[in-house]
Design an enzyme around this catalytic site. Structure first.
Site, short mmCIF file in Angstrom:
data_model
loop_
_atom_site.label_atom_id
_atom_site.label_comp_id
_atom_site.label_asym_id
_atom_site.label_seq_id
_atom_site.Cartn_x
_atom_site.Cartn_y
_atom_site.Cartn_z
N ASP A 57 40.44 40.86 39.66
CA ASP A 57 40.30 42.03 38.67
C ASP A 57 39.00 42.62 38.50
OD1 ASP A 57 41.37 44.02 36.86
OD2 ASP A 57 42.46 42.66 35.66
N ASP A 58 38.69 43.87 38.77
CA ASP A 58 37.45 44.56 38.43
C ASP A 58 36.34 43.69 39.12
OD1 ASP A 58 38.99 46.02 36.70
OD2 ASP A 58 37.74 45.78 34.88
N CYS A 95 43.68 49.65 37.47
CA CYS A 95 44.43 48.48 37.56
C CYS A 95 45.77 48.84 37.91
CB CYS A 95 44.63 47.40 36.29
SG CYS A 95 42.95 46.90 35.81
N LYS A 149 47.81 38.32 35.91
CA LYS A 149 48.05 39.73 35.00
C LYS A 149 49.17 40.37 35.81
CE LYS A 149 45.19 43.77 34.95
NZ LYS A 149 43.99 44.27 34.59
N HIS A 151 50.39 43.95 34.32
CA HIS A 151 50.22 45.12 34.21
C HIS A 151 50.96 46.42 35.17
CE1 HIS A 151 46.43 47.78 32.97
NE2 HIS A 151 47.48 47.84 32.30
N HIS A 236 37.77 40.74 35.08
CA HIS A 236 37.86 41.81 33.89
C HIS A 236 37.24 41.45 32.77
CE1 HIS A 236 40.03 44.73 31.38
NE2 HIS A 236 40.51 45.15 32.49
N ASP A 294 41.41 44.93 42.36
CA ASP A 294 42.19 46.23 42.33
C ASP A 294 41.48 47.36 42.14
OD1 ASP A 294 41.08 45.32 39.77
OD2 ASP A 294 42.59 45.52 38.58
N ASN A 295 40.35 47.06 42.00
CA ASN A 295 39.59 48.47 41.72
C ASN A 295 37.93 47.99 41.68
OD1 ASN A 295 40.71 48.41 38.67
ND2 ASN A 295 38.71 48.07 38.80
N LYS A 312 34.12 51.38 38.45
CA LYS A 312 35.57 51.46 38.29
C LYS A 312 35.94 52.56 37.52
CE LYS A 312 39.04 49.21 35.34
NZ LYS A 312 39.36 48.12 34.07
#
Ligand code: NAG
Ligand code: NAG
Ligand code: NAG
Length: 513
Positions: A57-58, A95, A149, A151, A236, A294-295, A312
């Site tokens: 994540d991130d 995300c 996660k 989401h 994240h 994811d980004n 992001k």
């Protein structure tokens, strides 16, 4: 309140008979094959590999050891170096849309998911008429588990992991969470299947997820192929990590970057534990790893994409071009960098293909397994970064890539500069680095040649008007297929106070369609 969940009146329909019997037939066949193997027959060709799909994540372009030697990620680097690094792997700028793309193989702007993320109390989820990657693998006989996660929406139970192809789920449903209290906006968001996890406050989530993965792997029936979807919370914000990880980075000056770097290494250690557990169980030698953020990194939250531009939440390269790889024994050619264009939607068909399964040709997803496996030229020639018309624009923007060229329209995002690592970037001071903003004006274009200018320094729009026109026309074709963004106001019924102070599904009759 007790720890038991409140089941909604609006439950997902039961799995249909034909789906179930197909699933059972395939599982039966697989079990038979396995029994034969146990009796000493040679390994049957065509047995699908185990699949571990890791979504960080991130995590920024500059946040992995294989791009930046100051980052300590030995497990990630080893997998990447043994496998195939993706040099032009793109995702959505935030995300939920990326996760939707991975799972469904469709662009998020065809599902109304193009504007920011699914917020905690919005009655939106990834459309229920689309079949998730996990459902396809489950139908084909895989044991399927998700840890981390979600989401992808949870207003009704049928939006949640166990109704979308996962045998089990351990983690949280919202987009962010405290790593120790497992709360979001003061309410618990942590589940093990249908049960609320009440007793892990104080335990670092990255460790808990590694433990859960170990437990699933150790209990796994080796006669079934395994699909582990690991969308880990790391890295994240909030910036939290046990001190021993942060201590590995004494040379990092800024506290946020130091904590963030520690979080990256904690993620790496959790991946190391998955590898060890697979080895111990005898599964590692037939496991394929697929790794993607994811980004891009969030520059005001410790992440970094240097030398790429932006962050992001933007459709600059820094928000969308990510550090990805695939690794494992099914690759025929390894240790090289794949330069084919690859988009988030492609994971769907590519992973299915690695499992020996065909995917729906109507998807936006392009199967790149064959090309990557053999080191051939990639089949993708263009993709859409995003299409978002929502005004006022925190993210009202559009972008397309065709060959070497990238066209951007309107407001690209909220971070428009180049951000070297280990400097302080706050929402307040970052404006000084922002240049070339044009808020929400979708007829304002920027054009870049990413082959000559991968860091997006030179806007060619004024000198190449024909190219601009060509790409605008191309983008318009896609725009005609866009579904308006679903961006409903908060649903008061989502309030966790109605669910024993736990974020819980079951507050919408149906997600917004
Ligand atoms: C899913 O439902 C939406 C809304 O009804 C529809 O527009 C879309 O075509 C459907 N997609 C598929 C793949 O069935
Ligand atoms: C949008 O940008 C275009 C191109 O620069 C310009 O001609 C137009 O006046 C702008 N429109 C608005 C409303 O700012
Ligand atoms: C990766 O892409 C960049 C352009 O952004 C290019 O300069 C570089 O040579 C590529 N790396 C490899 C190993 O192919």
């Amino acid at each position: 309140m007790t720890g038991s969940f409140q089941r909604s009146k609006h439950q997902a329909p039961a799995i249909t008979g034909s789906y179930q019997s197909l699933h059972q037939q395939q599982v039966l066949l697989m079990l038979l094959t396995c029994v034969m193997m146990l009796f000493g027959t040679a390994v049957v060709d065509g047995k699908p590999p185990n699949i571990v799909f890791i979504v960080a994540d991130d995590l920024g372009w500059n946040d992995v050891g294989f791009h930046n030697p100051t980052m300590i990620t030995p497990n990630i680097d080893k997998l990447a170096n043994m496998g195939v690094k993706l040099n032009q792997s793109y995702v959505q700028p935030v995300c939920s849309p990326s996760r939707h793309a991975f799972m469904t193989g469709y662009y998020p702007w065809k599902a109304g998911l193009q504007h920011m993320v699914i917020w905690d109390d919005q009655n939106v989820c990834s459309p229920l008429n689309l079949t998730f990657l996990s459902e396809h693998l489950q139908t084909a006989g895989y044991a399927t588990h998700a840890i981390g996660k979600w989401h992808l929406g949870f207003c009704s139970w049928n939006c949640t992991p166990q109704y979308r192809g996962f045998d089990s789920f351990y983690g949280y449903l919202n987009g962010r969470s405290d790593y120790y209290t497992h709360t979001e906006q003061g309410f618990l968001d942590f589940r093990d299947g249908y049960n609320v996890v009440w007793d892990q406050a104080g335990q670092y989530s990255t460790h808990l997820y590694a433990e859960k993965a170990e437990s699933i792997i150790s209990k796994h029936n080796v006669c079934q192929p395994l699909f582990l979807y690991l969308p880990y919370q790391s890295v994240h914000e909030p910036l939290q990590v046990p001190p021993e990880y942060e201590a590995l980075y004494p040379n990092v000056k800024t506290p946020d970057r130091r904590t963030f770097s520690g979080m990256v290494t904690a993620l790496d250690a959790a991946i190391g534990r998955v590898i060890s557990a697979l080895q111990k169980k005898g599964l590692y030698d037939d496991t394929m790893f697929f790794f993607t953020p994811d980004n891009g990194g969030w520059v005001t939250q410790g992440g970094n994409n240097w030398p790429l531009r932006g962050s992001k939440i933007t459709i600059w390269e820094g928000g969308t071009r990510v550090a990805s790889f695939i690794s494992g024994p099914r690759l025929k050619k390894t240790g090289y960098t794949y330069n084919g264009l690859f988009h988030a939607v492609d994971w769907h068909s590519t992973i299915l293909s690695a499992a020996g399964l065909k995917s729906d040709p109507h998807l936006d997803s392009i199967d790149q397994w064959e090309a990557m496996q053999h080191g051939q030229e990639g089949p993708r020639t263009e993709f859409i970064y995003n299409l978002d018309d929502v005004e006022p624009a925190t993210q009202g923007h559009a972008g397309i890539r065709v060959g070497d060229y990238k066209l951007l329209a309107g407001n690209v995002g909220m971070y428009n500069g180049w951000y070297p690592p280990d400097e302080v970037y706050t929402e307040g001071n970052i404006q000084r680095l922002d240049v070339d903003m044009n808020t929400g004006n979708l007829s304002y274009y920027k054009l870049f040649n990413l082959k000559d200018d991968p860091y997006e320094y030179t806007n060619l729009a004024d000198v190449m008007p024909d190219k601009v026109r060509e790409l605008v026309e191309r983008m318009e074709k896609y725009h005609a297929q866009m579904v308006p963004a679903k961006n409903p106001p908060s649903s008061p019924g989502a309030n966790p106070k109605y669910f024993g102070n736990v974020w819980s599904p079951g507050w919408c009759k149906e997600p917004m369609t």
